[in-house]
Write a protein that holds these residues in place. Structure first.
Motif, mmCIF file in Angstrom:
data_model
loop_
_atom_site.group_PDB
_atom_site.id
_atom_site.type_symbol
_atom_site.label_atom_id
_atom_site.label_comp_id
_atom_site.label_asym_id
_atom_site.label_seq_id
_atom_site.Cartn_x
_atom_site.Cartn_y
_atom_site.Cartn_z
ATOM 1 N N GLN A 1 -7.627 86.818 67.690
ATOM 2 C CA GLN A 1 -8.008 86.907 66.280
ATOM 3 C C GLN A 1 -9.370 86.265 66.036
ATOM 4 O O GLN A 1 -10.150 86.736 65.204
ATOM 5 C CB GLN A 1 -6.945 86.229 65.407
ATOM 6 C CG GLN A 1 -5.657 87.019 65.265
ATOM 7 C CD GLN A 1 -4.603 86.257 64.477
ATOM 8 O OE1 GLN A 1 -4.690 85.038 64.304
ATOM 9 N NE2 GLN A 1 -3.585 86.966 64.005
ATOM 10 N N GLN B 1 -1.396 92.602 66.587
ATOM 11 C CA GLN B 1 -1.114 93.394 65.382
ATOM 12 C C GLN B 1 0.076 92.867 64.581
ATOM 13 O O GLN B 1 0.328 93.325 63.472
ATOM 14 C CB GLN B 1 -0.850 94.848 65.779
ATOM 15 C CG GLN B 1 0.312 95.035 66.755
ATOM 16 C CD GLN B 1 0.497 96.487 67.133
ATOM 17 O OE1 GLN B 1 0.052 97.383 66.428
ATOM 18 N NE2 GLN B 1 1.149 96.732 68.277
ATOM 19 N N TYR B 2 0.786 91.881 65.150
ATOM 20 C CA TYR B 2 1.945 91.326 64.451
ATOM 21 C C TYR B 2 1.716 89.899 63.941
ATOM 22 O O TYR B 2 2.356 89.488 62.980
ATOM 23 C CB TYR B 2 3.170 91.317 65.380
ATOM 24 C CG TYR B 2 3.455 92.657 66.021
ATOM 25 C CD1 TYR B 2 3.900 93.735 65.262
ATOM 26 C CD2 TYR B 2 3.274 92.853 67.390
ATOM 27 C CE1 TYR B 2 4.161 94.966 65.849
ATOM 28 C CE2 TYR B 2 3.525 94.082 67.991
ATOM 29 C CZ TYR B 2 3.971 95.137 67.209
ATOM 30 O OH TYR B 2 4.221 96.349 67.790
ATOM 31 N N PHE C 1 -0.327 97.357 74.257
ATOM 32 C CA PHE C 1 0.767 97.027 73.364
ATOM 33 C C PHE C 1 2.054 97.778 73.694
ATOM 34 O O PHE C 1 3.140 97.296 73.414
ATOM 35 C CB PHE C 1 0.376 97.338 71.924
ATOM 36 C CG PHE C 1 -0.818 96.554 71.463
ATOM 37 C CD1 PHE C 1 -1.945 97.208 71.029
ATOM 38 C CD2 PHE C 1 -0.813 95.171 71.473
ATOM 39 C CE1 PHE C 1 -3.051 96.493 70.594
ATOM 40 C CE2 PHE C 1 -1.912 94.449 71.047
ATOM 41 C CZ PHE C 1 -3.042 95.114 70.607
#
Length: 262
Positions: free
Chosen positions: A199, A188-189, A249
């Motif tokens: 990804q 997410q970063y 996470f």
């Protein structure tokens, strides 16, 4: 406890922990192949790991903010310089063919941090190996496998037997397995331009990939002519696979992995 925090931060930020991990993996290679303990090589690997990692991590920061560096970064710079000088000292005690082999990884490390591909090939900026989409994790795993397996074999003038290549393949897979939970955690970063494994193929497929790699890691051990670490390898493969599957996470997975495997 508060007084120890600056020391712990320095220990992590100066890459000492990473260097100890590389040193430990190299020593495991010496044990598995019954090679003599060469402290010149081991200390060279330790100090070069600190030098290389700090160069990659802090080159850009020091380059653009050299007049206003934080005190902690200045300390790390001085420490890195001392490690660099010690690295050169121990390098002089290694074989010529070992130094030529090391030069290849030194170039890879340099290109990993320094932009070398022209900007007109890309839409935004010059690229280094670190920023080329999808390449980062494979470069890191390849360098670790080369340094911790092939380098001590070469320095001891031992032939690259099938067992050696299998061990190098296992080390490549091991580093990949160690990095997959981080890839999932940082999903997410991370910029989409990095094209990390999650990804490109998704979290579920990344976990499946980790499972298959763990199985392959273990199966390769049975292809060796001599193997005596099956139980340890099985434990490592299963544990890393579990981390990959249940990486979340909110949990600092890297702390657990570092505690277990250095």
């Amino acid at each position: 406890m508060t007084q120890l925090k600056p020391l712990f931060d320095f220990y992590i930020n100066s890459s000492i922990h990473v260097a100890l991990a590389v040193l430990a993996m190299t020593y495991v290679t010496l044990l598995e192949l019954n090679l003599p303990t060469d402290w010149s090589l081991l200390l060279f690997i330790f100090f070069s790991s600190i030098t290389g990692y700090n160069f990659v991590k802090y080159f850009g920061l020091a380059k653009f903010h050299h007049r206003h560096l934080a005190t902690w970064l200045k300390v790390i710079q001085v420490f890195s310089l001392a490690c660099f000088l010690l690295m050169l000292w121990f390098a002089l005690q290694l074989r010529l063919q070992t130094l030529l082999f090391i030069a290849v990884f030194a170039i890879v490390t340099f290109l990993y941090a320094i932009p070398f591909l022209p900007s007109h090939l890309f839409m935004d900026q010059q690229k280094n190996l670190r920023n080329i989409g999808g390449l980062k994790v494979y470069v890191i795993a390849l360098v670790w496998a080369g340094v911790t397996v092939l380098l001590p074999v070469l320095n001891n003038n031992l032939g690259f037997s099938l067992d050696v290549w299998i061990m190098a393949g296992q080390r490549f897979i091991l580093v990949m397995l160690l990095m997959l939970p981080f890839e999932i955690r940082d999903l997410q970063y991370d910029s989409l331009k990095l094209a990390t494994i999650p990804q490109k193929i998704g979290v579920k497929n990344t976990k499946i990939m980790g499972l298959l790699m763990g199985i392959l890691f273990l199966m390769l051990e049975f292809l060796k002519d001599e193997y005596s670490y099956k139980l340890i390898l099985m434990t490592m493969a299963v544990t890393l696979t579990i981390f990959t599957f249940y990486c979340v996470f909110k949990i600092k997975t890297e702390v657990i992995i570092i505690a277990l495997f250095g």
